[in-house]
Design a protein around this motif. Structure first.
Motif, PDB file in Angstrom:
ATOM      1  N   ARG A  42       0.837  -1.213   0.000  1.00 13.70           N
ATOM      2  CA  ARG A  42       0.000   0.000   0.000  1.00 13.70           C
ATOM      3  C   ARG A  42       0.869   1.260   0.000  1.00 13.70           C
ATOM      4  N   SER A  43       1.970   1.204   0.728  1.00 11.68           N
ATOM      5  CA  SER A  43       2.898   2.334   0.752  1.00 11.68           C
ATOM      6  C   SER A  43       3.506   2.550  -0.632  1.00 11.68           C
ATOM      7  N   LYS A  44       3.890   1.472  -1.285  1.00 11.85           N
ATOM      8  CA  LYS A  44       4.440   1.576  -2.642  1.00 11.85           C
ATOM      9  C   LYS A  44       3.389   2.132  -3.599  1.00 11.85           C
ATOM     10  N   ALA A  45       2.134   1.682  -3.470  1.00  8.73           N
ATOM     11  CA  ALA A  45       1.063   2.175  -4.340  1.00  8.73           C
ATOM     12  C   ALA A  45       0.908   3.686  -4.185  1.00  8.73           C
ATOM     13  N   ALA A  46       0.900   4.153  -2.942  1.00  9.64           N
ATOM     14  CA  ALA A  46       0.774   5.600  -2.706  1.00  9.64           C
ATOM     15  C   ALA A  46       1.957   6.349  -3.313  1.00  9.64           C
ATOM     16  N   ARG A  47       3.132   5.782  -3.192  1.00 14.19           N
ATOM     17  CA  ARG A  47       4.333   6.416  -3.757  1.00 14.19           C
ATOM     18  C   ARG A  47       4.250   6.470  -5.280  1.00 14.19           C
ATOM     19  N   TRP A  48       3.843   5.350  -5.890  1.00 17.07           N
ATOM     20  CA  TRP A  48       3.719   5.322  -7.353  1.00 17.07           C
ATOM     21  C   TRP A  48       2.695   6.342  -7.833  1.00 17.07           C
ATOM     22  N   ILE A  49       1.578   6.459  -7.109  1.00 15.78           N
ATOM     23  CA  ILE A  49       0.562   7.442  -7.491  1.00 15.78           C
ATOM     24  C   ILE A  49       1.158   8.843  -7.419  1.00 15.78           C
ATOM     25  N   GLY A  50       1.894   9.133  -6.342  1.00 17.24           N
ATOM     26  CA  GLY A  50       2.527  10.444  -6.199  1.00 17.24           C
ATOM     27  C   GLY A  50       3.583  10.719  -7.249  1.00 17.24           C
ATOM     28  N   ASP A  51       4.362   9.682  -7.586  1.00 16.62           N
ATOM     29  CA  ASP A  51       5.456   9.854  -8.553  1.00 16.62           C
ATOM     30  C   ASP A  51       4.998   9.792 -10.006  1.00 16.62           C
ATOM     31  N   TRP A  52       4.052   8.923 -10.298  1.00 20.22           N
ATOM     32  CA  TRP A  52       3.703   8.645 -11.696  1.00 20.22           C
ATOM     33  C   TRP A  52       2.271   8.984 -12.064  1.00 20.22           C
ATOM     34  N   GLY A  53       1.434   9.303 -11.070  1.00 18.27           N
ATOM     35  CA  GLY A  53       0.031   9.567 -11.341  1.00 18.27           C
ATOM     36  C   GLY A  53      -0.180  10.818 -12.183  1.00 18.27           C
ATOM     37  N   LYS A  54      -0.735  10.629 -13.343  1.00 17.94           N
ATOM     38  CA  LYS A  54      -1.070  11.729 -14.248  1.00 17.94           C
ATOM     39  C   LYS A  54      -2.108  11.206 -15.224  1.00 17.94           C
ATOM     40  N   PRO A  55      -2.742  12.062 -15.999  1.00 15.79           N
ATOM     41  CA  PRO A  55      -3.728  11.574 -16.964  1.00 15.79           C
ATOM     42  C   PRO A  55      -3.121  10.493 -17.868  1.00 15.79           C
ATOM     43  N   GLY A  56      -3.879   9.423 -18.045  1.00 14.71           N
ATOM     44  CA  GLY A  56      -3.418   8.319 -18.896  1.00 14.71           C
ATOM     45  C   GLY A  56      -2.726   7.204 -18.144  1.00 14.71           C
ATOM     46  N   THR A  57      -2.504   7.376 -16.826  1.00 13.39           N
ATOM     47  CA  THR A  57      -1.886   6.294 -16.047  1.00 13.39           C
ATOM     48  C   THR A  57      -2.911   5.679 -15.109  1.00 13.39           C
TER      49      THR A  57
END
Length: 77
Positions: A42-57
């Motif tokens: 869950r921590s990794k998921a939150a990090r990925w969302i913060g780092d990579w979350g943008k339209p189209g992802t």
């Protein structure tokens, strides 16, 4: 390599890591990882969302033991 994206039950090739995290960009697999600990996943998921979350992802975390989706970002439109 990204068989879990087909919606079927998948397990990590090693068998011990139950939580599977995937990142897709413009509908194509970009990155994935496996963790034994739900808290770490869950921590990794939150990090990925913060780092990579943008339209189209999309970021999805699945418990491969139960098949439950624990995180689906950004969620249904």
């Amino acid at each position: 390599m990204f068989e879990s994206m087909s919606g079927g039950h998948q397990e990590h090739p090693g068998g011990a890591d139950r939580y599977h995290l995937t990142l897709t960009a413009d509908g194509r697999p970009a990155m994935h990882g496996w963790w034994a600990s739900e808290a770490v996943a869950r921590s990794k998921a939150a990090r990925w969302i913060g780092d990579w979350g943008k339209p189209g992802t999309r970021v999805a975390l699945v418990d491969t033991l139960t098949g439950a989706t624990l995180t689906d970002w950004p969620g249904a439109p």
